[in-house]
Design a protein around this motif. Sequence first.
Motif, PDB file in Angstrom:
ATOM      1  N   LEU A 259       3.120 -11.374   4.807  1.00  0.00           N
ATOM      2  CA  LEU A 259       2.608 -10.586   3.688  1.00  0.00           C
ATOM      3  C   LEU A 259       3.187 -11.125   2.387  1.00  0.00           C
ATOM      4  O   LEU A 259       4.385 -11.342   2.283  1.00  0.00           O
ATOM      5  CB  LEU A 259       3.007  -9.119   3.822  1.00  0.00           C
ATOM      6  N   VAL A 260       2.329 -11.328   1.407  1.00  0.00           N
ATOM      7  CA  VAL A 260       2.791 -11.742   0.081  1.00  0.00           C
ATOM      8  C   VAL A 260       2.307 -10.714  -0.926  1.00  0.00           C
ATOM      9  O   VAL A 260       1.212 -10.175  -0.803  1.00  0.00           O
ATOM     10  CB  VAL A 260       2.315 -13.168  -0.289  1.00  0.00           C
ATOM     11  N   THR A 261       3.136 -10.430  -1.909  1.00  0.00           N
ATOM     12  CA  THR A 261       2.781  -9.425  -2.903  1.00  0.00           C
ATOM     13  C   THR A 261       3.326  -9.837  -4.261  1.00  0.00           C
ATOM     14  O   THR A 261       4.122 -10.760  -4.362  1.00  0.00           O
ATOM     15  CB  THR A 261       3.314  -8.034  -2.478  1.00  0.00           C
ATOM     16  N   LYS A 262       2.856  -9.146  -5.267  1.00  0.00           N
ATOM     17  CA  LYS A 262       3.305  -9.381  -6.625  1.00  0.00           C
ATOM     18  C   LYS A 262       4.100  -8.177  -7.090  1.00  0.00           C
ATOM     19  O   LYS A 262       3.597  -7.323  -7.806  1.00  0.00           O
ATOM     20  CB  LYS A 262       2.096  -9.626  -7.545  1.00  0.00           C
TER      21      LYS A 262
ATOM     22  N   GLY B 152      -7.014 -12.547   0.459  1.00  0.00           N
ATOM     23  CA  GLY B 152      -6.771 -11.634  -0.641  1.00  0.00           C
ATOM     24  C   GLY B 152      -7.394 -10.268  -0.396  1.00  0.00           C
ATOM     25  O   GLY B 152      -8.506 -10.177   0.120  1.00  0.00           O
ATOM     26  N   THR B 153      -6.674  -9.220  -0.752  1.00  0.00           N
ATOM     27  CA  THR B 153      -7.146  -7.862  -0.471  1.00  0.00           C
ATOM     28  C   THR B 153      -7.366  -7.040  -1.740  1.00  0.00           C
ATOM     29  O   THR B 153      -7.376  -5.815  -1.684  1.00  0.00           O
ATOM     30  CB  THR B 153      -6.158  -7.137   0.463  1.00  0.00           C
ATOM     31  N   ALA B 154      -7.588  -7.691  -2.853  1.00  0.00           N
ATOM     32  CA  ALA B 154      -7.783  -6.968  -4.112  1.00  0.00           C
ATOM     33  C   ALA B 154      -9.029  -6.096  -4.090  1.00  0.00           C
ATOM     34  O   ALA B 154      -9.137  -5.141  -4.847  1.00  0.00           O
ATOM     35  CB  ALA B 154      -7.858  -7.937  -5.286  1.00  0.00           C
ATOM     36  N   SER B 155      -9.969  -6.399  -3.215  1.00  0.00           N
ATOM     37  CA  SER B 155     -11.204  -5.610  -3.156  1.00  0.00           C
ATOM     38  C   SER B 155     -11.138  -4.465  -2.150  1.00  0.00           C
ATOM     39  O   SER B 155     -12.125  -3.768  -1.936  1.00  0.00           O
ATOM     40  CB  SER B 155     -12.387  -6.519  -2.809  1.00  0.00           C
TER      41      SER B 155
ATOM     42  N   SER C 274      -4.958  -1.180  -0.904  1.00  0.00           N
ATOM     43  CA  SER C 274      -4.943  -2.376  -0.049  1.00  0.00           C
ATOM     44  C   SER C 274      -3.696  -2.398   0.827  1.00  0.00           C
ATOM     45  O   SER C 274      -3.769  -2.720   2.021  1.00  0.00           O
ATOM     46  CB  SER C 274      -5.042  -3.656  -0.881  1.00  0.00           C
ATOM     47  N   GLU C 275      -2.549  -2.036   0.257  1.00  0.00           N
ATOM     48  CA  GLU C 275      -1.314  -2.044   1.049  1.00  0.00           C
ATOM     49  C   GLU C 275      -1.357  -1.000   2.162  1.00  0.00           C
ATOM     50  O   GLU C 275      -0.893  -1.249   3.273  1.00  0.00           O
ATOM     51  CB  GLU C 275      -0.117  -1.828   0.134  1.00  0.00           C
ATOM     52  N   LYS C 276      -1.927   0.157   1.883  1.00  0.00           N
ATOM     53  CA  LYS C 276      -2.046   1.186   2.920  1.00  0.00           C
ATOM     54  C   LYS C 276      -2.980   0.739   4.033  1.00  0.00           C
ATOM     55  O   LYS C 276      -2.718   0.966   5.217  1.00  0.00           O
ATOM     56  CB  LYS C 276      -2.519   2.501   2.296  1.00  0.00           C
ATOM     57  N   THR C 277      -4.089   0.089   3.653  1.00  0.00           N
ATOM     58  CA  THR C 277      -5.029  -0.416   4.651  1.00  0.00           C
ATOM     59  C   THR C 277      -4.359  -1.470   5.521  1.00  0.00           C
ATOM     60  O   THR C 277      -4.474  -1.435   6.754  1.00  0.00           O
ATOM     61  CB  THR C 277      -6.278  -1.019   3.970  1.00  0.00           C
ATOM     62  N   ILE C 278      -3.651  -2.402   4.904  1.00  0.00           N
ATOM     63  CA  ILE C 278      -2.961  -3.449   5.665  1.00  0.00           C
ATOM     64  C   ILE C 278      -1.934  -2.829   6.609  1.00  0.00           C
ATOM     65  O   ILE C 278      -1.822  -3.221   7.767  1.00  0.00           O
ATOM     66  CB  ILE C 278      -2.289  -4.467   4.719  1.00  0.00           C
TER      67      ILE C 278
ATOM     68  N   ALA D 285      -1.003  -6.389  -3.532  1.00  0.00           N
ATOM     69  CA  ALA D 285      -0.190  -5.970  -4.676  1.00  0.00           C
ATOM     70  C   ALA D 285      -0.384  -4.478  -4.877  1.00  0.00           C
ATOM     71  O   ALA D 285      -1.471  -3.958  -4.644  1.00  0.00           O
ATOM     72  CB  ALA D 285      -0.595  -6.708  -5.949  1.00  0.00           C
ATOM     73  N   ARG D 286       0.649  -3.817  -5.321  1.00  0.00           N
ATOM     74  CA  ARG D 286       0.552  -2.368  -5.523  1.00  0.00           C
ATOM     75  C   ARG D 286      -0.462  -2.032  -6.602  1.00  0.00           C
ATOM     76  O   ARG D 286      -1.042  -0.947  -6.621  1.00  0.00           O
ATOM     77  CB  ARG D 286       1.905  -1.766  -5.867  1.00  0.00           C
TER      78      ARG D 286
END
Length: 99
Positions: A85-88, A21-24, A66-70, A52-53
């Motif tokens: 990649l999974v997203t909401k 998870g990349t929420a942080s 997070s998406e830009k970092t990934i 997630a955006r």
Amino acid sequence: MIKFTLKNDKYEIEIPALAFGTASFEKQNNDEEYFPFLDAYVKLGGSCIDTARTYCSWLEDGEGSSEKTIGRWLKARNNREDVILVTKGGHHKWVDGER
């Protein structure tokens, strides 16, 4: 590792039960902090990254961090074919600091 198979009439994909998870990932352009975590996860056999955006959208300039970092990490490591990649995509947009 436990996996789940998702399929429809046209496609089928196996998704691991454990995702990173990349929420942080709240800081923009802080690759030296976040890339080592992603590198370690993949080195240990991980292949599914959750994003997630709306992650960190409650912070100034946080939305999409997070998406830009990934994206930068995938480009730097040239490993897009190795990662799921999974997203909401349907997640509501955070408003006025709500979480």
